[in-house]
Design an enzyme around this catalytic site. Structure first.
Site, short mmCIF file in Angstrom:
data_model
loop_
_atom_site.label_atom_id
_atom_site.label_comp_id
_atom_site.label_asym_id
_atom_site.label_seq_id
_atom_site.Cartn_x
_atom_site.Cartn_y
_atom_site.Cartn_z
NE ARG A 88 -3.13 -2.35 2.92
CZ ARG A 88 -2.99 -3.10 4.00
NH1 ARG A 88 -2.20 -2.71 4.98
NH2 ARG A 88 -3.62 -4.23 4.11
CE LYS A 100 1.82 -20.89 10.89
NZ LYS A 100 2.61 -20.91 12.11
CG ASP A 128 4.09 -26.99 7.14
OD1 ASP A 128 5.24 -26.77 7.54
OD2 ASP A 128 3.20 -27.44 7.87
CG HIS A 129 8.75 -22.72 7.33
ND1 HIS A 129 7.76 -22.41 8.21
CD2 HIS A 129 9.89 -22.82 8.07
CE1 HIS A 129 8.27 -22.33 9.43
NE2 HIS A 129 9.56 -22.58 9.37
CE LYS A 149 12.21 -25.76 9.37
NZ LYS A 149 13.10 -24.64 9.59
CD GLU A 201 10.07 -21.65 17.88
OE1 GLU A 201 10.40 -20.66 17.21
OE2 GLU A 201 8.89 -21.92 18.16
CG ASP A 208 2.87 -20.70 15.98
OD1 ASP A 208 2.63 -20.09 14.91
OD2 ASP A 208 3.99 -20.69 16.53
CG HIS A 213 5.53 -26.01 11.30
ND1 HIS A 213 5.22 -25.65 10.01
CD2 HIS A 213 5.67 -24.84 11.99
CE1 HIS A 213 5.19 -24.31 9.93
NE2 HIS A 213 5.45 -23.82 11.12
CE LYS A 249 6.59 -19.11 19.59
NZ LYS A 249 7.50 -19.28 18.46
C1 BG6 Z 1 6.34 -20.54 12.43
C2 BG6 Z 1 5.68 -20.19 13.73
O1 BG6 Z 1 5.44 -21.17 11.57
O2 BG6 Z 1 7.43 -21.41 12.67
C3 BG6 Z 1 6.68 -19.55 14.68
O3 BG6 Z 1 4.62 -19.29 13.49
C4 BG6 Z 1 7.88 -20.43 14.86
O4 BG6 Z 1 6.07 -19.28 15.93
C5 BG6 Z 1 8.44 -20.85 13.50
O5 BG6 Z 1 8.84 -19.70 15.58
C6 BG6 Z 1 9.53 -21.87 13.65
O6 BG6 Z 1 10.12 -22.08 12.42
P1 BG6 Z 1 11.65 -22.46 12.32
O7 BG6 Z 1 11.90 -22.69 10.87
O8 BG6 Z 1 12.40 -21.31 12.89
O9 BG6 Z 1 11.79 -23.69 13.14
#
Ligand code: BG6
Length: 513
Positions: free
Chosen positions: A60, A167, A196-197, A201, A235, A254, A259, A359
């Site tokens: 924007r 997501k 879904d990243h 990996k 994490e 989340d 994941h 976390k």
């Molecule tokens: C994201 C979550 O999808 O994945 C985050 O929303 C999380 O909260 C993250 O920290 C973790 O991804 P990665 O690749 O750092 O393990």
């Protein structure tokens, strides 16, 4: 842009996509700066993008192309896995332009369509268009609607049209279904790529190779030999300025819904009929359908949720979750969740899958541990000498690799048995860095390969499972436990495993984040 910046060192593993345009909605946002542009830059630097790549950032704010490129250069220098080279950046950044538009303004889409057509005819390339939704979910609907109205979602005669959606894909089954309907109104499922990243990996992709490209594992990959499976995503970071989103989501939505259930399906699925995207996703869906529902009274027995309080990580004191900016007063959002999941099928009957995400743990690390059954209590595994079980660990991150722990005799005249480890590290075995997840995923979407993207039914099945737990949690939050930041979670999560003659593995990774 010039794809011959440096020749692709590994041509077999990389198919260069056809020329295309990538339109990123949310061009000034975090995802674009931290992940998407650095990923495209690295692909380009390794010669992995088409010769005529056209990246259009849509947002924007008023901004010139040059100002946009300058900002992206700063962020790419910060977040790229390889250092930014002046020459390569110059060449790559020519492919980037900025398009100012309000997401709700129809005219903005018409102008975008005009720009794309102009680029395609000037460069004599097909109308291949990839729309990337790097925006908050509340913008999905208006963008989908306008892409349809402006005919941008419709493939042109000489090209394909695809959409990548970030997501969270819904917040429960109902909203995911609704979103699937909206998406399908503009794009067919075959053109829809739900990110879904974790699937991008490198080690997650290796799960299937480990299982189905080696003859020794499949015969022992079942309830006869496996005692239990542990999937951990730890994490050390907290909510990092995302409390607005996270406080509504919590660890279960989340991390687990997407994941960790993805990692579970790859670990538990049957061999697919072929490597086609649908053959693989069919098998993953079967696993999700076999998950024993956890709902009502069984939630308290099989799920532990907890929230971090103040504590210490690496000698630094950290705030408790409730003190973080943006967290609602008295919030009962879980920052840690541990589940005992049963898969009711022939292969896995009786094998618990323990899944945890948290976390503010002492270290960051994601792994899948396959814990095998003990040897019989004769010969070496006797009262005076209880042996550790064999464990196969797939380290998703950091220090990606696979290790296998077995028992061995220590040198000397006495019989003394200790666990020893066979360890494979990606870093040292292949002598080159792993690509970032987004590099692989963007490349696959450009190439039309949806294998590493979640299909609509996969997302819905995962939500069906998660909803049962969320519904029980909504009734009362009395079960919410607490753990000091910098610890491995609450004791109640340890008890979950002890009931099953197991205990959580202590991850001994270096702290990376
Ligand atoms: C994201 C979550 O999808 O994945 C985050 O929303 C999380 O909260 C993250 O920290 C973790 O991804 P990665 O690749 O750092 O393990």
């Amino acid at each position: 842009m010039n794809s011959s910046l440096s020749p692709n060192s590994d041509p077999i593993s990389r198919i260069i996509p056809e020329p295309c345009s990538i339109v990123i909605f949310g061009a000034t946002g975090d995802l674009t700066h931290r992940k998407l542009i650095p990923a495209l830059y690295n692909l380009a630097a390794e010669g992995g993008v088409p010769s005529s790549l056209n990246v259009v950032g849509v947002a924007r704010r008023e901004k010139s192309n040059d100002a946009f490129r300058d900002e992206l250069k700063i962020s790419t220098s910060k977040f790229s896995r390889s250092p930014v080279n002046e020459e390569q950046w110059k060449s790559f950044s020519h492919s980037i332009s900025y398009h100012r538009a309000e997401f709700h303004s129809f005219d903005g889409y018409l102008e975008l369509a005009k720009k794309l057509t102009e680029y395609e005819s000037t460069h004599n390339i097909p109308a291949n268009r990839l729309f990337y939704f790097a925006v908050a979910p509340d913008q999905f609907e208006v963008i989908l609607h306008n892409l349809k109205q402006s005919c941008l979602s419709k493939p042109q005669e000489n090209g394909w049209t695809r959409v990548i959606i970030e997501k969270p894909f819904g917040v429960n089954l109902e909203t995911a279904r609704h979103l699937n309907k909206l998406v399908h109104d503009s794009f067919p499922e075959s053109s829809t790529y739900r990110i879904d990243h974790y699937l991008g990996k490198e080690t997650a992709q290796n799960i299937m190779v480990l299982r189905f490209a080696n003859s020794i594992f499949e015969s022992i990959w079942n309830s006869k030999h496996i005692h239990h499976v542990q999937i951990t995503a730890a994490e050390s970071l907290g909510v990092e300025g995302r409390a607005g989103y996270y406080d509504q989501a919590g660890a279960l939505r989340d991390m687990v819904q997407n994941h960790l259930l993805q990692l579970l399906t790859l670990t538990a699925m049957e061999p697919p009929m072929s490597m086609s995207p649908d053959a693989i996703r069919d098998e993953k869906v079967k696993v999700l359908k076999s998950l024993r529902p956890i709902k009502g009274d069984s939630v308290i027995k099989h799920v532990v949720r907890a929230q971090y309080t103040e504590g210490m990580i690496l000698n630094q004191s950290i705030l408790g979750y409730k003190q973080e900016t943006g967290v609602a007063q008295g919030s009962s959002t879980e920052t840690y969740v541990a589940l005992q999941i049963a898969i009711d099928n022939w292969r896995w009957a009786g094998v618990p899958f323990f899944v945890r995400a948290g976390k503010r743990m002492p270290h960051a690390g994601t792994e899948i541990a396959i814990v095998f059954k003990e040897v019989p209590p004769v010969l070496f595994n006797t009262m005076g000498h209880v042996l550790d079980p064999n464990v196969l660990v797939i380290r998703i991150q950091p220090d990606e690799g696979i290790s296998f722990t077995m028992s061995a005799k220590t040198p000397g005249s006495r019989l003394h048995i200790e666990p020893v480890k066979m360890d494979f590290h990606y870093g040292t075995s292949f002598g080159k860095p792993n690509p970032e997840a987004y590099e692989r995923l963007l490349l696959d979407a450009m190439n039309g390969d949806a294998t590493l993207f979640a299909r609509s039914d996969e997302v819905e099945e995962a939500w069906t499972f998660i909803d049962g737990i969320e519904e029980a949690w909504n009734i009362s939050s009395d079960d919410l436990d607490f753990y000091p930041g910098g610890s491995w979670g609450p004791e109640s999560a340890d008890a979950l495993l002890h009931k099953n003659q197991a205990s959580w593995r202590t991850l001994s990774f270096k702290n990376t984040k």
